[in-house]
Design an enzyme around this catalytic site. Structure first.
Site, PDB file in Angstrom:
ATOM      1  N   GLY A  29      -5.668  -4.536 -16.847  1.00 51.03           N
ATOM      2  CA  GLY A  29      -4.758  -4.325 -17.976  1.00 51.03           C
ATOM      3  C   GLY A  29      -3.761  -3.258 -17.562  1.00 51.03           C
ATOM      4  O   GLY A  29      -3.348  -3.203 -16.391  1.00 51.03           O
ATOM      5  N   LEU A  30      -3.418  -2.375 -18.478  1.00 46.24           N
ATOM      6  CA  LEU A  30      -2.351  -1.401 -18.191  1.00 46.24           C
ATOM      7  C   LEU A  30      -2.817  -0.286 -17.243  1.00 46.24           C
ATOM      8  O   LEU A  30      -3.742   0.457 -17.556  1.00 46.24           O
ATOM      9  CB  LEU A  30      -1.855  -0.793 -19.498  1.00 46.24           C
ATOM     10  N   VAL A  31      -2.149  -0.180 -16.117  1.00 48.48           N
ATOM     11  CA  VAL A  31      -2.453   0.839 -15.104  1.00 48.48           C
ATOM     12  C   VAL A  31      -1.182   1.668 -14.909  1.00 48.48           C
ATOM     13  O   VAL A  31      -0.108   1.094 -14.665  1.00 48.48           O
ATOM     14  CB  VAL A  31      -2.813   0.195 -13.742  1.00 48.48           C
ATOM     15  N   ASP A  89       9.011  -7.375   4.414  1.00 50.53           N
ATOM     16  CA  ASP A  89       9.219  -7.898   3.065  1.00 50.53           C
ATOM     17  C   ASP A  89       8.341  -9.134   2.911  1.00 50.53           C
ATOM     18  O   ASP A  89       8.538 -10.140   3.610  1.00 50.53           O
ATOM     19  CB  ASP A  89      10.708  -8.255   2.898  1.00 50.53           C
ATOM     20  N   TYR A 104       6.684 -13.357 -15.451  1.00 52.71           N
ATOM     21  CA  TYR A 104       5.597 -12.528 -14.883  1.00 52.71           C
ATOM     22  C   TYR A 104       4.235 -13.142 -15.229  1.00 52.71           C
ATOM     23  O   TYR A 104       3.373 -13.283 -14.355  1.00 52.71           O
ATOM     24  CB  TYR A 104       5.694 -11.083 -15.383  1.00 52.71           C
ATOM     25  N   ALA A 151       0.823  -1.223   0.000  1.00 52.66           N
ATOM     26  CA  ALA A 151       0.000   0.000   0.000  1.00 52.66           C
ATOM     27  C   ALA A 151       0.852   1.267   0.000  1.00 52.66           C
ATOM     28  O   ALA A 151       0.357   2.352   0.277  1.00 52.66           O
ATOM     29  CB  ALA A 151      -0.943  -0.012   1.205  1.00 52.66           C
TER      30      ALA A 151
HETATM   31  P1  NDP Z   1       3.647  -0.394  -7.818  1.00 55.82           P
HETATM   32  O1  NDP Z   1       5.067  -0.698  -8.150  1.00 55.82           O
HETATM   33  O2  NDP Z   1       3.164   0.999  -7.959  1.00 55.82           O
HETATM   34  O3  NDP Z   1       3.315  -0.918  -6.342  1.00 55.82           O
HETATM   35  C1  NDP Z   1       3.756  -2.182  -5.908  1.00 55.82           C
HETATM   36  C2  NDP Z   1       3.534  -2.327  -4.414  1.00 55.82           C
HETATM   37  O4  NDP Z   1       3.970  -3.658  -4.017  1.00 55.82           O
HETATM   38  C3  NDP Z   1       4.340  -1.329  -3.600  1.00 55.82           C
HETATM   39  O5  NDP Z   1       3.551  -0.843  -2.550  1.00 55.82           O
HETATM   40  C4  NDP Z   1       5.487  -2.163  -3.044  1.00 55.82           C
HETATM   41  O6  NDP Z   1       5.864  -1.690  -1.754  1.00 55.82           O
HETATM   42  C5  NDP Z   1       4.831  -3.540  -2.907  1.00 55.82           C
HETATM   43  N1  NDP Z   1       5.833  -4.603  -2.893  1.00 55.82           N
HETATM   44  C6  NDP Z   1       6.597  -5.039  -3.942  1.00 55.82           C
HETATM   45  N2  NDP Z   1       7.453  -5.968  -3.529  1.00 55.82           N
HETATM   46  C7  NDP Z   1       7.253  -6.134  -2.186  1.00 55.82           C
HETATM   47  C8  NDP Z   1       7.857  -6.947  -1.183  1.00 55.82           C
HETATM   48  N3  NDP Z   1       8.859  -7.799  -1.454  1.00 55.82           N
HETATM   49  N4  NDP Z   1       7.397  -6.842   0.097  1.00 55.82           N
HETATM   50  C9  NDP Z   1       6.392  -5.995   0.387  1.00 55.82           C
HETATM   51  N5  NDP Z   1       5.788  -5.211  -0.512  1.00 55.82           N
HETATM   52  C10 NDP Z   1       6.211  -5.273  -1.782  1.00 55.82           C
HETATM   53  O7  NDP Z   1       2.794  -1.366  -8.774  1.00 55.82           O
HETATM   54  P2  NDP Z   1       1.216  -1.555  -8.986  1.00 55.82           P
HETATM   55  O8  NDP Z   1       0.454  -0.766  -8.020  1.00 55.82           O
HETATM   56  O9  NDP Z   1       0.958  -1.376 -10.416  1.00 55.82           O
HETATM   57  O10 NDP Z   1       1.103  -3.105  -8.675  1.00 55.82           O
HETATM   58  C11 NDP Z   1       0.238  -3.643  -7.699  1.00 55.82           C
HETATM   59  C12 NDP Z   1      -0.247  -5.006  -8.175  1.00 55.82           C
HETATM   60  O11 NDP Z   1      -0.994  -4.846  -9.381  1.00 55.82           O
HETATM   61  C13 NDP Z   1       0.856  -6.004  -8.504  1.00 55.82           C
HETATM   62  O12 NDP Z   1       0.473  -7.282  -8.032  1.00 55.82           O
HETATM   63  C14 NDP Z   1       0.906  -5.999 -10.034  1.00 55.82           C
HETATM   64  O13 NDP Z   1       1.392  -7.195 -10.541  1.00 55.82           O
HETATM   65  C15 NDP Z   1      -0.563  -5.794 -10.332  1.00 55.82           C
HETATM   66  N6  NDP Z   1      -0.879  -5.295 -11.665  1.00 55.82           N
HETATM   67  C16 NDP Z   1      -0.393  -4.090 -12.113  1.00 55.82           C
HETATM   68  C17 NDP Z   1      -0.722  -3.623 -13.368  1.00 55.82           C
HETATM   69  C18 NDP Z   1      -0.186  -2.358 -13.938  1.00 55.82           C
HETATM   70  O14 NDP Z   1      -0.286  -2.161 -15.162  1.00 55.82           O
HETATM   71  N7  NDP Z   1       0.377  -1.458 -13.132  1.00 55.82           N
HETATM   72  C19 NDP Z   1      -1.638  -4.391 -14.213  1.00 55.82           C
HETATM   73  C20 NDP Z   1      -2.074  -5.638 -13.670  1.00 55.82           C
HETATM   74  C21 NDP Z   1      -1.730  -6.048 -12.429  1.00 55.82           C
HETATM   75  P3  NDP Z   1       7.377  -1.430  -1.278  1.00 55.82           P
HETATM   76  O15 NDP Z   1       8.195  -1.141  -2.497  1.00 55.82           O
HETATM   77  O16 NDP Z   1       7.264  -0.288  -0.317  1.00 55.82           O
HETATM   78  O17 NDP Z   1       7.749  -2.699  -0.610  1.00 55.82           O
HETATM   79  C1  8X3 Z   2       0.736  -5.723 -15.557  1.00 54.14           C
HETATM   80  C2  8X3 Z   2       0.215  -5.311 -16.883  1.00 54.14           C
HETATM   81  O1  8X3 Z   2       0.459  -5.682 -19.385  1.00 54.14           O
HETATM   82  O2  8X3 Z   2       2.483  -5.523 -18.115  1.00 54.14           O
HETATM   83  O3  8X3 Z   2       0.143  -6.885 -15.107  1.00 54.14           O
HETATM   84  O4  8X3 Z   2       1.118  -7.484 -17.981  1.00 54.14           O
HETATM   85  S1  8X3 Z   2       1.126  -6.053 -18.133  1.00 54.14           S
END
Ligand code: NDP
Ligand code: 8X3
Length: 255
Positions: free
Chosen positions: A187-189, A63, A156, A13
């Protein structure tokens, strides 16, 4: 739903989808437990969530790749007499975008240990409490990469296919309980996701979201919140959420 009596735990978060999701539940008055590795970000988020209307906010810095840390955190949560009503398994990342023979294999460990094993251990640690009260909701953040595969994304995509399988399989295990299991699959965020995938290369990350309107983290937060707000007899099993300009994992209309 009266969120003021509910506790929602959101992993990852400190950024992106997790931060927006925590904010959405805070606005509804829930108690939040937020996690991540970045201490300063967690502290800032706690202030933001409190100002937004959260009932109470608890921060846990750890972690998610370390299962002993997960166990310790869940013990702390119980000691705080909190019972988690909704777990949003959001923490996740990609660490590669290259053919398998060129991939950094440490990135494979990072993705598998976070996206699959972190989600599994978090869920395993909180489920007994949900079973005891016969109530709860596990919401996994999957991806379109759990529905399709694409070039340069083998590991991934494999992790997100695993999330899809775990979600569906857990729902079978929970048959005859009131515990719900949902997967929200974006999808893409536009978040820090691509910057992390490209090891800090901001310029390359920005190109991913250029020329079309990607989803925002708030769009996904709303989908999570809506699914969680359905009456208890309704399970949103799976929701694929795409930008209107995206038709498949690789078909994106860039003007
Ligand atoms: P961000 O990189 O913006 O956020 C990722 C979050 O995950 C951060 O809060 C980070 O916290 C936390 N995190 C990563 N590794 C660890 C770890 N080892 N321990 C604890 N916390 C961890 O990415 P998104 O918000 O985009 O991603 C969130 C989810 O959405 C993921 O599961 C991603 O696969 C999924 N997703 C994202 C998409 C996109 O296009 N952005 C599309 C589809 C799915 P910190 O670094 O502080 O540990
Ligand atoms: C993250 C979006 O398109 O890189 O899940 O797989 S994509």
């Amino acid at each position: 739903m009266d969120w003021s009596s509910k506790t929602v735990m959101v992993t990852g978060a400190t950024a992106g989808i997790g931060a927006a999701t925590a904010l959405r539940f805070a606005e509804a008055g829930a108690t939040l437990i937020i996690t991540g590795r970045r201490k300063q970000r967690l502290e800032t988020m706690a202030d933001v969530l409190t100002s937004a209307g959260a009932n109470e906010v608890y921060i846990h810095r750890f972690d998610i790749q370390k299962k002993e840390q997960i166990a310790a955190v869940v013990k702390n949560i119980t000691a705080d007499t909190l019972s988690v009503d909704v777990l949003v398994n959001n923490a996740g990342l990609s660490r590669n975008f290259s053919p398998m023979w060129e991939d950094n294999t440490d990135g494979w460990d990072d993705m598998i240990d976070t996206n699959i094993k972190g989600l599994l251990h978090m869920t395993r640690a909180l489920l007994p409490g949900m079973i005891d009260k016969n109530s709860g909701h596990i919401i996994n953040i999957g991806s379109i990469a759990g529905h399709e595969v694409y070039q340069n994304g083998a590991v991934y995509c494999a992790t997100k296919h695993a999330v899809k399988a775990i979600t569906a399989s857990l729902r079978l295990d929970l048959f005859k309980t009131n515990i719900r299991v949902t997967s929200i699959d974006p999808g893409l965020v536009e978040t820090e996701f691509s910057e992390v995938r490209f090891y800090g290369d901001k310029e390359r990350a920005e190109t991913v979201y250029k020329g079309f309107q990607p989803l925002t983290a708030a769009d996904i937060a709303e989908s999570v919140f809506w699914s969680a707000s359905m009456p208890e007899h309704v399970t949103i099993a799976e929701m694929l959420v795409l930008p209107t300009d995206q038709a498949s994992a690789t078909m994106v209309y860039k003007k």
